[in-house]
Design a protein around this motif. Structure first.
Motif, PDB file in Angstrom:
ATOM      1  N   ILE A  28       0.851  -1.187   0.000  1.00 46.18           N
ATOM      2  CA  ILE A  28       0.000   0.000   0.000  1.00 46.18           C
ATOM      3  C   ILE A  28       0.888   1.238   0.000  1.00 46.18           C
ATOM      4  N   PHE A  29       0.498   2.225  -0.777  1.00 49.14           N
ATOM      5  CA  PHE A  29       1.233   3.486  -0.852  1.00 49.14           C
ATOM      6  C   PHE A  29       0.270   4.645  -0.662  1.00 49.14           C
TER       7      PHE A  29
ATOM      8  N   ARG B 293       0.287  -9.308  -9.552  1.00 50.34           N
ATOM      9  CA  ARG B 293      -0.129  -9.360 -10.965  1.00 50.34           C
ATOM     10  C   ARG B 293      -0.062  -7.974 -11.596  1.00 50.34           C
ATOM     11  N   ALA B 294      -0.456  -6.959 -10.842  1.00 44.34           N
ATOM     12  CA  ALA B 294      -0.397  -5.600 -11.377  1.00 44.34           C
ATOM     13  C   ALA B 294       1.045  -5.158 -11.588  1.00 44.34           C
ATOM     14  N   TRP B 295       1.928  -5.498 -10.635  1.00 39.80           N
ATOM     15  CA  TRP B 295       3.337  -5.127 -10.804  1.00 39.80           C
ATOM     16  C   TRP B 295       3.914  -5.773 -12.055  1.00 39.80           C
ATOM     17  N   GLU B 296       3.525  -6.990 -12.330  1.00 35.89           N
ATOM     18  CA  GLU B 296       4.049  -7.698 -13.504  1.00 35.89           C
ATOM     19  C   GLU B 296       3.584  -7.076 -14.814  1.00 35.89           C
ATOM     20  N   ARG B 297       2.496  -6.298 -14.761  1.00 36.96           N
ATOM     21  CA  ARG B 297       1.910  -5.747 -15.990  1.00 36.96           C
ATOM     22  C   ARG B 297       1.975  -4.227 -16.042  1.00 36.96           C
ATOM     23  N   LEU B 298       2.899  -3.639 -15.322  1.00 35.60           N
ATOM     24  CA  LEU B 298       3.041  -2.188 -15.374  1.00 35.60           C
ATOM     25  C   LEU B 298       3.275  -1.730 -16.813  1.00 35.60           C
ATOM     26  N   SER B 299       2.625  -0.639 -17.167  1.00 41.73           N
ATOM     27  CA  SER B 299       2.839  -0.048 -18.484  1.00 41.73           C
ATOM     28  C   SER B 299       4.247   0.540 -18.557  1.00 41.73           C
ATOM     29  N   GLU B 300       4.820   0.545 -19.744  1.00 35.93           N
ATOM     30  CA  GLU B 300       6.163   1.107 -19.901  1.00 35.93           C
ATOM     31  C   GLU B 300       6.154   2.618 -19.706  1.00 35.93           C
ATOM     32  N   LYS B 301       5.173   3.297 -20.268  1.00 39.26           N
ATOM     33  CA  LYS B 301       5.048   4.744 -20.109  1.00 39.26           C
ATOM     34  C   LYS B 301       3.976   5.025 -19.068  1.00 39.26           C
ATOM     35  N   ARG B 302       4.404   5.582 -17.944  1.00 40.00           N
ATOM     36  CA  ARG B 302       3.504   5.809 -16.813  1.00 40.00           C
ATOM     37  C   ARG B 302       3.512   7.292 -16.446  1.00 40.00           C
ATOM     38  N   PRO B 303       2.523   7.753 -15.687  1.00 39.03           N
ATOM     39  CA  PRO B 303       2.558   9.150 -15.236  1.00 39.03           C
ATOM     40  C   PRO B 303       3.818   9.408 -14.421  1.00 39.03           C
ATOM     41  N   TYR B 304       4.329  10.621 -14.463  1.00 41.64           N
ATOM     42  CA  TYR B 304       5.554  10.933 -13.724  1.00 41.64           C
ATOM     43  C   TYR B 304       5.288  11.025 -12.223  1.00 41.64           C
ATOM     44  N   TYR B 305       4.377  11.912 -11.831  1.00 45.55           N
ATOM     45  CA  TYR B 305       4.118  12.131 -10.404  1.00 45.55           C
ATOM     46  C   TYR B 305       3.451  10.928  -9.757  1.00 45.55           C
ATOM     47  N   LEU B 306       2.664  10.200 -10.517  1.00 48.46           N
ATOM     48  CA  LEU B 306       1.901   9.071  -9.977  1.00 48.46           C
ATOM     49  C   LEU B 306       2.478   7.722 -10.403  1.00 48.46           C
ATOM     50  N   ASP B 307       3.763   7.679 -10.679  1.00 45.06           N
ATOM     51  CA  ASP B 307       4.434   6.449 -11.086  1.00 45.06           C
ATOM     52  C   ASP B 307       4.555   5.512  -9.887  1.00 45.06           C
ATOM     53  N   LEU B 308       3.810   4.429  -9.909  1.00 48.63           N
ATOM     54  CA  LEU B 308       3.803   3.517  -8.765  1.00 48.63           C
ATOM     55  C   LEU B 308       5.156   2.840  -8.557  1.00 48.63           C
TER      56      LEU B 308
ATOM     57  N   ALA C  27       7.969   4.310  -8.794  1.00 46.47           N
ATOM     58  CA  ALA C  27       8.727   5.269  -7.980  1.00 46.47           C
ATOM     59  C   ALA C  27       8.271   5.220  -6.527  1.00 46.47           C
ATOM     60  N   TYR C  28       6.959   5.050  -6.302  1.00 42.53           N
ATOM     61  CA  TYR C  28       6.450   4.943  -4.934  1.00 42.53           C
ATOM     62  C   TYR C  28       6.956   3.660  -4.271  1.00 42.53           C
ATOM     63  N   ARG C  29       7.042   2.586  -5.057  1.00 40.64           N
ATOM     64  CA  ARG C  29       7.540   1.328  -4.500  1.00 40.64           C
ATOM     65  C   ARG C  29       9.004   1.450  -4.092  1.00 40.64           C
ATOM     66  N   LYS C  30       9.801   2.074  -4.931  1.00 37.38           N
ATOM     67  CA  LYS C  30      11.221   2.238  -4.629  1.00 37.38           C
ATOM     68  C   LYS C  30      11.416   3.078  -3.368  1.00 37.38           C
ATOM     69  N   ALA C  31      10.679   4.190  -3.269  1.00 29.79           N
ATOM     70  CA  ALA C  31      10.805   5.056  -2.099  1.00 29.79           C
ATOM     71  C   ALA C  31      10.248   4.383  -0.847  1.00 29.79           C
ATOM     72  N   GLY C  32       9.151   3.638  -1.021  1.00 29.29           N
ATOM     73  CA  GLY C  32       8.524   2.984   0.118  1.00 29.29           C
ATOM     74  C   GLY C  32       9.331   1.837   0.684  1.00 29.29           C
ATOM     75  N   SER C  33      10.256   1.310  -0.108  1.00 29.73           N
ATOM     76  CA  SER C  33      11.081   0.187   0.365  1.00 29.73           C
ATOM     77  C   SER C  33      12.276   0.648   1.201  1.00 29.73           C
TER      78      SER C  33
END
Length: 376
Positions: free
Chosen positions: A56-57, A203-218, A220-226
């Motif tokens: 969760i983020f 399943r969602a992580w495995e299917r992330l789109s290549e081009k994602r929103p910048y501010y809402l890039d999940l 990036a949230y995962r990397k920071a949250g870890s």
């Protein structure tokens, strides 16, 4: 406080003093131990209310930001099917149209979802399904479990908007197969507006789109949250995090089952009052759909205008909601979410009943007494 209006709407809702006070403090470093602990507390407390073991983020943005994060991270260029029976299902479809190939399966607002049409769309290759679990614009609770089952059968991702159900009604994101679920801070958790939370499955992580929103890039949230301590990728709305942490702790102290039972009991009381007045609810119920337990949508009787009723109720210090868009002028809505209890609900019902009578409508029976029987 004197002259405050009691908000009995589908959000924002009254905030406990603990939540208000939590914001009244000096700024802190959002890359330090204290902020990381606040973030971690929120995530830990939220998981049971989501019904998930997924990550969760927290996003510094309202529920609509979480909607866009959900679709923008997994829906780019994909076939998206959106189930629509209210304003917020429509919003998900509109966002979906910005990122992917959208098909909106529409029902009349407040009427059951067309699950047969969803099954057909999935058979024809839909890759992502969006649905609002609790559509407060029309006061209807939609069948997330059935939608999730259909999505999983066809290996599609399921995005579930739980903005007005998580923290106030039963939600089981993992059991229902919700790959992404979202909630807003100012709804059932009774915190200030401006934050949202999002859960993300493997399943969602495995299917992330290549081009994602910048501010809402999940990602990036995962990397920071870890990180230890936890962080957000960009500057967060720190005072809102303090308030939301307090709201989550209050919900945790009340307990999941107790909180759900309270919300349902309050909604039952409002429904009992509407029936006593001789007024009908908007949503059409069936074996899979039922009226919302966090916002009740009631149809106006002939001869009563929306502006007259709501302005009359507001004169007593209480604010209720009207209908949105195509439902404007057809319904009024009473919220039963967050930190409210029997006293707030009874005061609201007494105000609505009295205003109806002043405007020339004669209730079939005393709605306040009917509600009181549910509450005592």
């Amino acid at each position: 406080m004197q002259n405050e209006v009691l908000l009995m709407m589908p959000g924002p809702v009254p905030m406990p003093e603990r939540v208000i006070n939590a914001m009244s403090r000096q700024a802190i470093n959002h890359r330090g131990e204290e902020f990381g602990g606040v973030y971690a507390d929120c995530v830990r407390a939220l998981k049971p209310f989501f019904g998930t073991e997924n990550e969760i983020f927290l996003l510094s943005g309202s529920g609509t930001a979480a909607m866009e994060a959900a679709i923008g991270n997994v829906g780019v260029g994909r076939k998206i099917v959106s189930l629509v029976n209210g304003k917020f299902g429509e919003r998900l479809a509109e966002i979906g149209g910005r990122y992917g190939d959208i098909t909106a399966i529409e029902s009349e607002w407040g009427h059951p979802l067309r699950l047969e049409a969803l099954a057909e769309a999935l058979e024809n290759g839909a890759e992502v399904v969006t649905m609002v679990h609790n559509e407060t614009s029309a006061g209807i609770l939609n069948p997330a479990a059935e939608v999730g089952k259909l999505a999983r059968k066809h290996d599609a991702l399921f995005i579930m908007d739980g903005i007005t159900s998580i923290g106030g009604d039963h939600v089981a994101a993992d059991d229902w197969g919700a790959d992404i679920a979202i909630v807003g801070s100012q709804k059932c958790f009774a915190a200030p507006a401006g934050l949202s939370a999002i859960s993300v499955s493997d399943r969602a992580w495995e299917r992330l789109s290549e081009k994602r929103p910048y501010y809402l890039d999940l990602k990036a949230y995962r990397k920071a949250g870890s990180k230890k301590p936890m962080e957000t990728p960009y500057t967060p709305a720190v005072p809102l995090f303090f308030a939301f942490r307090e709201a989550c702790l209050i919900a945790e102290e009340e307990g999941l089952d107790n909180r759900i039972a309270r919300h349902r009991r309050l909604a039952d009381a409002v429904r009992a009052a509407a029936a006593a007045w001789g007024l009908k609810l908007l949503p059409v119920s069936d074996s899979l759909h039922s009226p919302s337990n966090t916002a009740t949508a009631i149809l106006y009787p002939d001869g009563i205008s929306d502006s007259d009723l709501r302005s009359g109720v507001k004169k007593t210090g209480i604010q209720i909601a009207g209908g949105q868009d195509r439902l404007k002028g057809r319904i009024f809505r009473i919220g039963t979410m967050g930190a409210v209890g029997p006293s707030e609900v009874l005061a609201t019902l007494a105000s609505v009943q009295g205003t109806l009578q002043k405007l020339g409508y004669t209730p079939a029976a005393d709605g306040v007494s009917a509600a009181l029987e549910v509450l005592v």
